[in-house]
Design a protein around this motif. Structure first.
Motif, PDB file in Angstrom:
ATOM      1  N   HIS A   1      -0.695  -6.420   2.734  1.00 46.73           N
ATOM      2  CA  HIS A   1      -1.515  -6.972   3.971  1.00 46.73           C
ATOM      3  C   HIS A   1      -2.541  -7.917   3.635  1.00 46.73           C
ATOM      4  CE1 HIS A   1       0.520  -4.224   6.699  1.00 46.73           C
ATOM      5  NE2 HIS A   1      -0.278  -3.398   6.678  1.00 46.73           N
ATOM      6  N   SER A   2      -2.462  -9.329   4.296  1.00 46.13           N
ATOM      7  CA  SER A   2      -3.385 -10.228   3.768  1.00 46.13           C
ATOM      8  C   SER A   2      -4.432 -10.171   4.665  1.00 46.13           C
ATOM      9  CB  SER A   2      -2.924 -11.608   3.784  1.00 46.13           C
ATOM     10  OG  SER A   2      -2.154 -11.876   5.195  1.00 46.13           O
TER      11      SER A   2
ATOM     12  N   ASP B   1       0.990 -11.127   2.848  1.00 46.90           N
ATOM     13  CA  ASP B   1       1.202 -12.210   1.643  1.00 46.90           C
ATOM     14  C   ASP B   1       2.309 -12.108   0.919  1.00 46.90           C
ATOM     15  OD1 ASP B   1       0.453 -13.802  -0.533  1.00 46.90           O
ATOM     16  OD2 ASP B   1      -1.393 -13.088  -0.775  1.00 46.90           O
ATOM     17  N   PHE B   2       3.240 -12.926   1.504  1.00 46.41           N
ATOM     18  CA  PHE B   2       4.608 -12.853   0.757  1.00 46.41           C
ATOM     19  C   PHE B   2       4.603 -13.634  -0.596  1.00 46.41           C
ATOM     20  CE2 PHE B   2       5.533 -11.843   5.013  1.00 46.41           C
ATOM     21  CZ  PHE B   2       6.525 -10.749   4.688  1.00 46.41           C
ATOM     22  N   ASP B   3       3.705 -14.431  -0.805  1.00 45.93           N
ATOM     23  CA  ASP B   3       3.647 -15.261  -2.188  1.00 45.93           C
ATOM     24  C   ASP B   3       3.362 -14.203  -3.319  1.00 45.93           C
ATOM     25  OD1 ASP B   3       4.251 -17.545  -0.924  1.00 45.93           O
ATOM     26  OD2 ASP B   3       2.186 -18.239  -0.710  1.00 45.93           O
ATOM     27  N   LEU B   4       2.251 -13.566  -2.946  1.00 47.31           N
ATOM     28  CA  LEU B   4       1.866 -12.390  -3.985  1.00 47.31           C
ATOM     29  C   LEU B   4       2.698 -11.266  -4.169  1.00 47.31           C
ATOM     30  CD1 LEU B   4      -0.691 -11.776  -5.730  1.00 47.31           C
ATOM     31  CD2 LEU B   4      -1.471 -10.282  -3.771  1.00 47.31           C
TER      32      LEU B   4
ATOM     33  N   PRO C   1      -3.067  -5.121  -5.024  1.00 46.16           N
ATOM     34  CA  PRO C   1      -3.950  -4.706  -4.041  1.00 46.16           C
ATOM     35  C   PRO C   1      -3.683  -3.296  -3.561  1.00 46.16           C
ATOM     36  CG  PRO C   1      -3.076  -6.777  -3.454  1.00 46.16           C
ATOM     37  CD  PRO C   1      -2.245  -6.172  -4.476  1.00 46.16           C
ATOM     38  N   ILE C   2      -4.782  -2.569  -2.655  1.00 39.13           N
ATOM     39  CA  ILE C   2      -4.466  -1.452  -2.016  1.00 39.13           C
ATOM     40  C   ILE C   2      -4.772  -1.489  -0.696  1.00 39.13           C
ATOM     41  CG2 ILE C   2      -4.793   0.935  -1.951  1.00 39.13           C
ATOM     42  CD1 ILE C   2      -5.512   0.885  -4.873  1.00 39.13           C
ATOM     43  N   TYR C   3      -3.951  -1.558   0.244  1.00 34.93           N
ATOM     44  CA  TYR C   3      -4.224  -1.332   1.331  1.00 34.93           C
ATOM     45  C   TYR C   3      -4.708   0.274   1.993  1.00 34.93           C
ATOM     46  CZ  TYR C   3      -4.564  -1.354   6.748  1.00 34.93           C
ATOM     47  OH  TYR C   3      -4.854  -1.117   8.024  1.00 34.93           O
ATOM     48  N   ASN C   4      -6.306   0.518   2.354  1.00 32.05           N
ATOM     49  CA  ASN C   4      -6.665   1.691   2.553  1.00 32.05           C
ATOM     50  C   ASN C   4      -6.230   2.035   4.149  1.00 32.05           C
ATOM     51  OD1 ASN C   4      -8.062   3.843   3.383  1.00 32.05           O
ATOM     52  ND2 ASN C   4      -9.511   3.354   1.548  1.00 32.05           N
TER      53      ASN C   4
ATOM     54  N   LEU D   1      -9.270  -1.080   5.435  1.00 36.58           N
ATOM     55  CA  LEU D   1      -9.794  -2.381   4.537  1.00 36.58           C
ATOM     56  C   LEU D   1      -8.685  -2.566   3.368  1.00 36.58           C
ATOM     57  CD1 LEU D   1     -13.512  -1.507   4.733  1.00 36.58           C
ATOM     58  CD2 LEU D   1     -12.388  -3.269   5.833  1.00 36.58           C
ATOM     59  N   LEU D   2      -8.986  -3.631   2.515  1.00 35.54           N
ATOM     60  CA  LEU D   2      -8.418  -4.009   1.252  1.00 35.54           C
ATOM     61  C   LEU D   2      -9.320  -3.340   0.143  1.00 35.54           C
ATOM     62  CD1 LEU D   2      -6.745  -7.280   2.447  1.00 35.54           C
ATOM     63  CD2 LEU D   2      -5.563  -5.176   1.162  1.00 35.54           C
TER      64      LEU D   2
END
Ligand code: ADP
Ligand code: G6P
Length: 355
Positions: free
Chosen positions: A64-65, A85-88, A105-108, A113-114
């Protein structure tokens, strides 16, 4: 150098809407590989990742961006590609596939939040599960095998009520409203991915009970694409034949409304497919061996492995019907696919070395 150094990660994509049984499927899959998947040790307790000896399962919500607040401000849902964020996603899945660890990354899900990232090392098998594993063509091309869990609206509703009302205390109205609100984005961005899947598990209301609206008895269809490298469909009785089979009787105990199997060739979004369908539910799971003995090309390691796996996890949702049966079978097929890819890599460099 050893073959192990050369082997890249096999990447599997599992797509479905949330609350559609992805976690349950993952537990069945990692069990077939011989180990329970656990959250990473010593890391963020809100990590969405599951790790076993062979397999790492990452949840694509981590890409999730926009966080919960950001989505609200922009008026987009988590299903909208603009919130992701498909690029990442592409860069990191590609890096892992090539043997490089990444800081994902971690989506909490608790805070919305990230969180700071976590290190993901290349496993033997990487499963990317979530809303969009087949959405971006670059990510899609990295997948060695892809699965779409297609839960019909009626069944989705029944499951959501069960979970969100019983376990999370939401009201019926709020569940209805949240399903309705998700529908346009689901139809625009999630559902179309099924045309790209190598296997689809379709979950529908039963046809055995006229006008059933309870959603307890299910008709489940396993749709398997023909011509997929390292994957060949299972079949009932004989390859290519069209069969309707009612196994109830002397060898299988069935109470109302019984069990009905179907097998046959079909087309799905212009692709040739084989379909195996099971409508109804098992009364006695140990008798599943009777059904298993009539299914072929299961890629099991021994006679009765499907039944053994189903009995082992009889407490998981869907164990008495086609959802559990077909998820287990797809687990065996993925293990087989992995072993074939591995074997092809071990022999390839040897041939090159001889040349
Ligand atoms: P996801 O990971 O996609 O959010 P879960 O595996 O956590 O989904 O399942 C969500 C809920 O849906 C479960 O708690 C259960 O109530 C229901 N569910 C999932 N799979 C099945 C199934 N095969 N049969 C019946 N209910 C199921
Ligand atoms: C989906 C996504 C989740 C997201 C949830 C709710 O289920 O998979 O990542 O948290 O929607 O989104 P919200 O914007 O209501 O927090």
């Amino acid at each position: 150098c050893s073959a192990g150094d050369k082997s890249q990660t096999v990447v599997i994509g599992l797509a479905a809407d949330s609350g559609c049984g992805k976690s349950t499927f993952m537990r069945r899959l990692t069990s077939v590989f011989g180990g329970a998947a656990e959250p990473p040790k010593g890391g963020n307790p809100d990590s969405n990742t599951l790790i076993s000896d062979t397999t790492t399962v990452i949840c694509l919500d981590d890409y999730h961006s926009l966080d919960r607040k950001g989505r609200k401000e922009k008026g987009v849902t988590a299903l909208d590609p603009r919130a992701n964020d498909f690029d990442l996603m592409y860069e990191q899945v590609k890096a892992i596939k090539q043997g490089t660890a990444v800081e994902k990354p971690i989506y909490n899900h608790v805070t919305g939040l990230l969180d700071p990232p976590e290190l993901i090392k290349p496993p033997k098998i990487l499963v990317i599960e979530g809303l969009h594993p087949m959405y971006d063509p670059r990510v899609r091309d990295l997948l060695d095998f892809s699965i779409y869990l297609d839960i019909s609206n009626e069944v989705k509703f029944a499951w959501k009520i069960q979970r969100d009302m019983a376990e999370r205390g939401h009201s019926l109205e709020s569940i209805k409203a949240s399903i309705e609100a998700r529908k346009p984005d689901f139809e625009a961005f999630i559902d179309p991915q099924k045309q790209h899947a190598d296997a689809v598990i379709e979950v529908l209301p039963t046809k055995l009970i006229p006008n059933d609206n309870e959603g307890k008895v299910l008709r489940v269809r396993l749709i398997m694409k023909e011509g997929v490298k390292y994957f060949s469909p299972i079949y009932l009785f004989d390859e290519g034949s069209t069969i309707t089979w009612i196994p109830c009787g002397r060898k299988l105990t069935c109470s109302y409304p019984g069990i009905k199997f179907f097998h046959g060739p079909d087309t799905y979004f212009g692709h040739e497919v084989t379909v195996v369908e099971m409508d109804g539910q098992f009364d006695r799971l140990d008798e599943l061996i009777y059904v298993e003995s009539h299914l072929s090309n299961l890629s099991s390691k021994f006679y009765g492995e499907v039944t053994q796996q189903m009995l082992k996890h009889s407490d998981f949702p869907g164990s008495n019907n086609g959802t559990g049966l077909f998820q287990t079978i797809i687990g065996l097929k993925i293990r087989d696919l992995y072993e074939q890819i591995l074997a092809s890599k071990v022999t390839a460099p040897t041939r090159a070395a001889r040349a």
